[in-house]
Design an enzyme around this catalytic site. Structure first.
Site, PDB file in Angstrom:
ATOM      1  N   LYS A 297       0.792  -1.388   0.206  1.00 31.02           N
ATOM      2  CA  LYS A 297      -0.095  -0.069  -0.064  1.00 31.02           C
ATOM      3  C   LYS A 297       0.951   1.361  -0.165  1.00 31.02           C
ATOM      4  O   LYS A 297       0.720   2.058  -0.725  1.00 31.02           O
ATOM      5  CB  LYS A 297      -0.873  -0.037   1.462  1.00 31.02           C
ATOM      6  CG  LYS A 297      -2.321   0.492   1.336  1.00 31.02           C
ATOM      7  CD  LYS A 297      -2.926   0.539   2.544  1.00 31.02           C
ATOM      8  CE  LYS A 297      -4.359  -0.024   2.379  1.00 31.02           C
ATOM      9  NZ  LYS A 297      -4.967   0.190   3.607  1.00 31.02           N
TER      10      LYS A 297
ATOM     11  N   ALA B  93     -36.113   6.459  -0.027  1.00 28.73           N
ATOM     12  CA  ALA B  93     -36.287   5.072  -0.084  1.00 28.73           C
ATOM     13  C   ALA B  93     -35.801   4.358  -0.805  1.00 28.73           C
ATOM     14  O   ALA B  93     -35.331   4.840  -2.083  1.00 28.73           O
ATOM     15  CB  ALA B  93     -37.949   4.810  -0.003  1.00 28.73           C
TER      16      ALA B  93
ATOM     17  N   CYS C 239     -20.350   1.238   7.499  1.00 29.13           N
ATOM     18  CA  CYS C 239     -20.585   1.958   8.877  1.00 29.13           C
ATOM     19  C   CYS C 239     -21.895   1.681   9.478  1.00 29.13           C
ATOM     20  O   CYS C 239     -21.931   1.417  10.493  1.00 29.13           O
ATOM     21  CB  CYS C 239     -20.497   3.539   8.443  1.00 29.13           C
ATOM     22  SG  CYS C 239     -18.657   3.812   8.236  1.00 29.13           S
TER      23      CYS C 239
END
Ligand code: UDX
Length: 432
Positions: free
Chosen positions: A35, A255, A263
């Protein structure tokens, strides 16, 4: 200021890059060398619109750098942000804090001058106390303070949410710290962000309560949508009708399929586990978790109904498989329930997602990934729109499907039902 971010995931990398963009000198630390080397070439390991350029600009300006050397990062920084993952423990509501505590142990070895340790990861109430205890085992109390500074970044909008936050929350048991943090966030406060200080436990709870409330709001409108479908009412009228009340607010009342992401599912469960620890029953949050879980199957069953329960050999195209638009994140996406179910029922499923192929489905047979929307839709019996990518908002259905008899199930209400009815398209949506 000189700061370091420990952990270069969504929170650490976006916050670190944005702090650098505010003029700070930022060192992002990660133990994943692959990374780090990608980041040193200014290639972001996460899909976040605008982040690559921001990394490139700040890396070139030498405000932002990347390292696996936590000792150097701690020694060179005045403020140390803990931004590592806090996933849910498998099969429970408990939060796995092992990465956070390992970082606390690691940094305690290198604190020789005063440091502010900031938890930016989402951590349960009293985690700061435990971090303080761990560091205090090795470091004199006068040489550090542990505070909480939760983030409220949405995937896909994270840079915007960092630069234009509604509020900056700082939780500390030592009032002295608020001035220092106000200085760090001054550029955002000047642009109108509210700076809010509270106790450390208060800030830890604000993060969970914030996400749980947003998840509750979404689940509420999703259940109202179920009622609207039975009562032949347009749920969007209800969203506008209630959302115009300033006490309710119009956002997060769209909706759709069940909420997903890294999360809401994690933090609603985390909040319940925090309440359990304090022997408090959060019955509303518990019912939100259950309702959202049930919704995944509810909408999947709706697909069967739309095809008169004849899924075998039907060609179904799913447009968008991530948990929402403008991300490549599949975590808790409702597509992970929908697609395997359709395949199990014998349908031939094709999917297209602007963020590309998903290895999450690599084990599924009778499933094809197409690189373009046009190829994915060709010859479909049913088109399911699962996420609200811009690309899905103006499809010429007849042109791409090239069949006379097909149906559309728009799980994000991107289209106007009466418009499509005028064009004799068989269109289904949510709560309308
Ligand atoms: C969320 C919070 O918004 C953010 O403040 C926090 O820091 C991290 O968690 P995120 O999970 O990235 O952000 O996405 P968000 O845009 O909040 O959407 C979460 C889920 O709710 C998605 O599945 C989305 O499709 C769904 N959603 C959102 C709705 O179904 N309706 C809405 O009106 C809004």
């Amino acid at each position: 200021m000189k700061i370091c971010m420990i952990g270069t995931g969504y929170v650490g990398l976006v916050s670190g890059t944005c702090f650098a963009d505010l003029g700070n000198k930022v060192l992002c630390v990660d133990k994943d060398l692959k990374k780090i080397s990608k980041l040193k070439k200014a290639i972001s390991p996460i899909y976040e619109p605008g982040l690559d350029d921001l990394i490139k600009n700040n890396f070139r300006a030498k405000r932002l750098d990347f390292t696996d050397n936590i000792e150097k990062a701690v020694k060179d920084s005045q403020i140390i942000f803990i931004c590592v993952g806090t996933p849910t423990k498998k099969g429970s509501n408990l939060v796995d804090l092992s990465q956070v505590y390992n970082v606390a142990k690691a940094i305690s070895k290198y604190i020789k001058t005063y440091k502010v340790i900031v938890t930016k990861s989402t951590v349960p109430v009293t985690t700061g106390d435990e971090i303080e205890r761990i560091i205090g085992n090795k470091v004199k109390r006068s040489l550090f303070d542990v505070i909480s500074n939760p983030e409220f970044l949405r995937e896909g909008e994270a840079i915007r949410d960092f630069k234009y936050p509604d509020r900056i929350v700082i939780g500390s048991n030592n009032k002295k710290i608020f001035k220092k943090m106000e200085l760090l966030y001054e550029p955002l406060i000047k642009k109108g962000a509210k700076f809010f200080s509270t106790s450390r436990k208060g800030a830890e709870l604000i993060k969970y309560a914030s996400n749980a409330f947003l998840a509750t709001k979404i689940t509420f409108i999703n259940e109202i949508a179920n009622l609207c479908e039975e009562a032949d009412i347009n749920v969007e009228d209800i969203s506008v009708g209630i959302g115009s009340d300033a006490r309710i607010g119009s956002r997060f009342l769209r909706a759709g399929p069940a909420y997903g992401g890294s999360c809401f599912p994690k933090d609603t469960k985390g909040l319940v586990s925090i309440a359990d620890k304090f022997k408090t029953n959060l019955s509303i949050v518990k019912s939100v978790i259950k309702s959202n879980h049930n919704r995944k199957m509810l909408l999947t069953k709706k697909v069967s109904k739309i095809l008169n329960n004849k899924l075998k050999n039907k060609k179904i195209t799913v447009l968008g498989v991530t948990f929402k638009a403008n991300t490549d994140d599949m975590r808790e996406s409702s597509a992970l329930v929908l697609i395997p179910y359709l395949i199990k029922k014998g349908a031939k499923v094709t999917y297209y997602d602007p963020s590309g192929y998903k290895s999450d489905f690599k084990k599924n047979k009778n499933l094809k990934f197409e690189k373009t929307l046009i190829k994915a839709c060709l010859g479909a019996d049913l088109i399911i729109i699962n996420t609200e990518w811009d690309e899905f908002k103006s499809i010429d259905f007849r042109k791409v499907v090239k069949k006379s008899n097909f149906k559309i199930y728009d799980m994000r209400n991107l289209y106007n039902p009466s418009e499509l009815k005028k064009r004799n398209l068989k269109y289904y949506s949510i709560g309308r």
